[in-house]
Design an enzyme around this catalytic site. Structure first.
Site, PDB file in Angstrom:
ATOM      1  N   THR A  48      42.140  50.813 100.048  1.00 10.90           N
ATOM      2  CA  THR A  48      41.572  51.641  98.977  1.00 10.90           C
ATOM      3  C   THR A  48      40.154  52.068  99.316  1.00 10.90           C
ATOM      4  OG1 THR A  48      42.938  50.512  97.349  1.00 10.90           O
ATOM      5  CG2 THR A  48      41.011  51.677  96.518  1.00 10.90           C
ATOM      6  N   CYS A  49      39.329  51.136  99.754  1.00 10.54           N
ATOM      7  CA  CYS A  49      37.910  51.442  99.985  1.00 10.54           C
ATOM      8  C   CYS A  49      37.748  52.624 100.936  1.00 10.54           C
ATOM      9  CB  CYS A  49      37.206  50.209 100.537  1.00 10.54           C
ATOM     10  SG  CYS A  49      35.578  50.568 101.197  1.00 10.54           S
ATOM     11  N   LYS A  58      31.835  58.424  97.871  1.00 15.67           N
ATOM     12  CA  LYS A  58      30.416  58.562  98.234  1.00 15.67           C
ATOM     13  C   LYS A  58      30.168  59.859  98.984  1.00 15.67           C
ATOM     14  CE  LYS A  58      30.491  55.614  96.057  1.00 15.67           C
ATOM     15  NZ  LYS A  58      31.499  54.722  95.476  1.00 15.67           N
ATOM     16  N   GLY A 121      55.604  44.707 103.251  1.00 16.07           N
ATOM     17  CA  GLY A 121      55.896  43.292 103.475  1.00 16.07           C
ATOM     18  C   GLY A 121      56.189  42.567 102.172  1.00 16.07           C
ATOM     19  N   GLY A 182      36.591  55.710  80.085  1.00 21.46           N
ATOM     20  CA  GLY A 182      36.042  54.539  80.785  1.00 21.46           C
ATOM     21  C   GLY A 182      34.770  54.915  81.516  1.00 21.46           C
ATOM     22  N   GLY A 269      39.743  50.671  84.699  1.00 26.97           N
ATOM     23  CA  GLY A 269      39.871  49.458  85.496  1.00 26.97           C
ATOM     24  C   GLY A 269      41.048  49.519  86.441  1.00 26.97           C
ATOM     25  N   ARG A 270      41.154  48.491  87.275  1.00 27.01           N
ATOM     26  CA  ARG A 270      42.220  48.433  88.277  1.00 27.01           C
ATOM     27  C   ARG A 270      43.000  47.128  88.120  1.00 27.01           C
ATOM     28  NH1 ARG A 270      41.986  52.139  92.318  1.00 27.01           N
ATOM     29  NH2 ARG A 270      43.040  50.751  93.764  1.00 27.01           N
ATOM     30  N   ALA A 317      34.527  46.051  97.424  1.00 30.71           N
ATOM     31  CA  ALA A 317      34.894  45.974  98.844  1.00 30.71           C
ATOM     32  C   ALA A 317      34.079  44.892  99.556  1.00 30.71           C
ATOM     33  CB  ALA A 317      34.667  47.324  99.504  1.00 30.71           C
ATOM     34  N   HIS A 440       4.051  51.286 101.859  1.00 32.87           N
ATOM     35  CA  HIS A 440       3.603  52.324 100.934  1.00 32.87           C
ATOM     36  C   HIS A 440       3.624  53.677 101.631  1.00 32.87           C
ATOM     37  CE1 HIS A 440       1.322  54.228  97.741  1.00 32.87           C
ATOM     38  NE2 HIS A 440       0.499  54.719  98.647  1.00 32.87           N
TER      39      HIS A 440
END
Ligand code: NAD
Length: 463
Positions: A48-49, A58, A121, A182, A269-270, A317, A440
């Protein structure tokens, strides 16, 4: 028929089901530690990530940021006119990033000698997976099948008008209007993307704040920023229903208010992917679809471990990476320390970003701490003014003890999470952090300033 490894024993020391962040991290570390590893994946390694989550979103958020910068270019003396976001080109850029990372990951997995088995699997014994007609035996099995987008009872996700984040990432057009149900990480990130792309956006959140799991101070700052950007939101809102129409969908709240939109994104949500995979049949203890594990990712079955979004730890992740390393090192008898989930960095990559490490002020009070907090407003930070971002850094500490949490809002504060992580994980005292000199002008000075204030010696603030 059981296939035997070269020594007549199992095929592998570790058989991993699922090649997402957690599964592949475990595979990489285990092979590095000398284990023979088989990784079973039904889609693409990276999970998924890489393919439907962190990375593609992103990339879209970066396109969104550039679009906003072009719109605002005149304010920093650059003459440029914003014309449009070309979704085809934006998707090509996003997919290009994913493809490059995927190639790199595939190369890494191959170079470590990990056998990747393509296919669905199933757990068929405490030490074996079945993939098609092949049975793969391991000394240990790791369940890492991840999660999928949840919906709400009675809400029909048709992937056209009512969509999930998977569908949103595949869209080749910019909707004129969107309602997002959401306002967690996914909701707020897509709100940022679509608003920058020109859509009218309304978030509907059941709890009283945007990003409700964050410190209230951060939620309020994000709400102020979103309000300024013209992103609408309904907080404490109860959904009465969603009706699909010819033009899109109508969302009705329990108050009777209706919001029409071309598209409704469900981001509530997941849920773990665990049904029908043989876990329960093999006696693995489960709770509402999650596999139950101890602090070292061990299930109740001695040969079976589980991690990532499949277990009830933060669905991030980087948590998957950490758990993957932990499992591999435990199996190699390296005695890894349990993960301190309270001190895992959390970032919502909206515009502006929200980042935090550690517990909120409310949680600290609830746990009985005598809480002291200090907030440094980015209005006093030179680099933040240069970047034209608003926000703040809030530090939560025990009055007599260490820093318990750092909560930040502003552009690029995700990069400050690394320092906040060291501060909280090393249980630094505010006075110790106040001793550190920050470069700085950087946004990181705001972290230093908040600690200076907390240590009773504010520099560029009134404390
Ligand atoms: P989330 O749990 O973060 O947020 C879901 C939000 O939906 C919550 O605020 C919840 O109160 C709200 N909600 C639930 N039911 C509702 C209803 N009926 N009406 C209105 N609001 C309702 O989930 P998500 O944003 O879908 O993300 C899924 C998971 O993936 C999370 O664990 C998240 O942390 C993770 N994620 C992380 C990132 C990141 O780290 N930047 C990005 C995307 C997703």
């Amino acid at each position: 028929m059981t296939e035997l490894g070269p020594d007549g024993g199992p095929d592998a020391d570790l058989v991993v089901l699922g090649g997402g962040s957690g599964g592949y991290a475990a595979a990489l570390r285990a092979s590095e530690l000398g284990m023979r590893v088989v990784l079973v994946e039904r889609d693409k390694v990276g999970g998924t990530c890489l393919h439907r989550g962190c990375i593609p979103t992103k990339a879209l958020l970066h396109t969104a940021e550039v679009a906003e910068q072009v719109r605002e270019a005149g304010k920093v003396g650059v003459q440029a006119a914003f014309e449009a976001v070309d979704m085809k080109a934006a998707n090509a850029y996003k997919d290009g990033v994913v493809t490059r990372l995927f190639k790199g990951l595939t190369g890494l997995v191959n170079s470590r000698g990990i056998e990747v088995v393509a296919g669905e699997g199933r757990l068929v014994s405490p030490t074996a997976l079945q993939v098609g007609d092949r049975r793969i035996e391991g000394r240990h099995v790791l369940l890492a099948t991840g999660s999928e987008a949840k919906s709400l009872p009675g809400l029909d996700v048709d992937h056209e008008r009512v969509i999930t984040s998977d569908d949103a990432l595949r869209m080749d057009r910019i909707p004129a209007s969107v309602v997002i149900i959401g306002a967690g990480a996914i909701g707020c990130e897509f709100a940022s993307v679509w608003k920058a792309f020109g859509a009218e956006v309304t978030l509907v959140e059941a709890l009283p704040h945007l990003v409700p799991m964050e410190d209230e101070s951060s939620s309020k700052l994000l709400e102020r920023a979103f309000r300024r950007r013209g992103i609408g939101f309904e907080l404490g809102a109860r959904l009465a229903g969603v009706r699909v129409t010819d033009a899109g969908a109508t969302v009705t709240l329990e108050t009777g208010k209706t919001i029409d939109a071309e598209v409704v994104l469900v981001a509530v949500g997941r849920a773990p992917v665990s049904a029908g995979l043989g876990y329960e049949a093999q006696g693995v203890e489960m709770d509402r679809g999650f596999v139950t594990v101890d602090e070292l990712c061990r299930t109740n079955v001695a040969t079976i471990s589980a991690l990532g979004d499949l277990v009830p730890t933060p669905q991030l992740a980087h948590v998957g990476f950490g758990e993957g390393i932990l499992v591999a090192e435990r199996l190699a008898s390296l005695n890894p320390a349990p993960i301190d989930y309270d001190r895992v960095p959390q970032v919502t990559y909206s515009h502006p970003e929200v980042a935090s490490v550690g517990i909120t002020a409310a949680e600290a009070k609830q746990r009985g701490h005598d809480v002291a907090t200090a907030t440094y407003d980015l209005a006093g930070n030179g680099k933040a003014l240069i970047l034209r971002t608003a926000g703040a850094v809030t530090v939560v500490a025990d009055r007599e003890g260490p820093v318990l949490g750092v909560h930040m809002v502003g552009e690029r504060v995700s990069e400050l999470a690394a320092e906040a992580q060291l501060i909280t994980n090393w249980e630094a005292l505010p006075g110790e952090v106040a001793q550190l000199i920050h470069p700085h002008p950087t946004m990181s000075e705001a972290v230093g300033e908040a600690h200076l204030a907390l240590a009773g010696k504010p520099l560029h603030s009134h404390g």
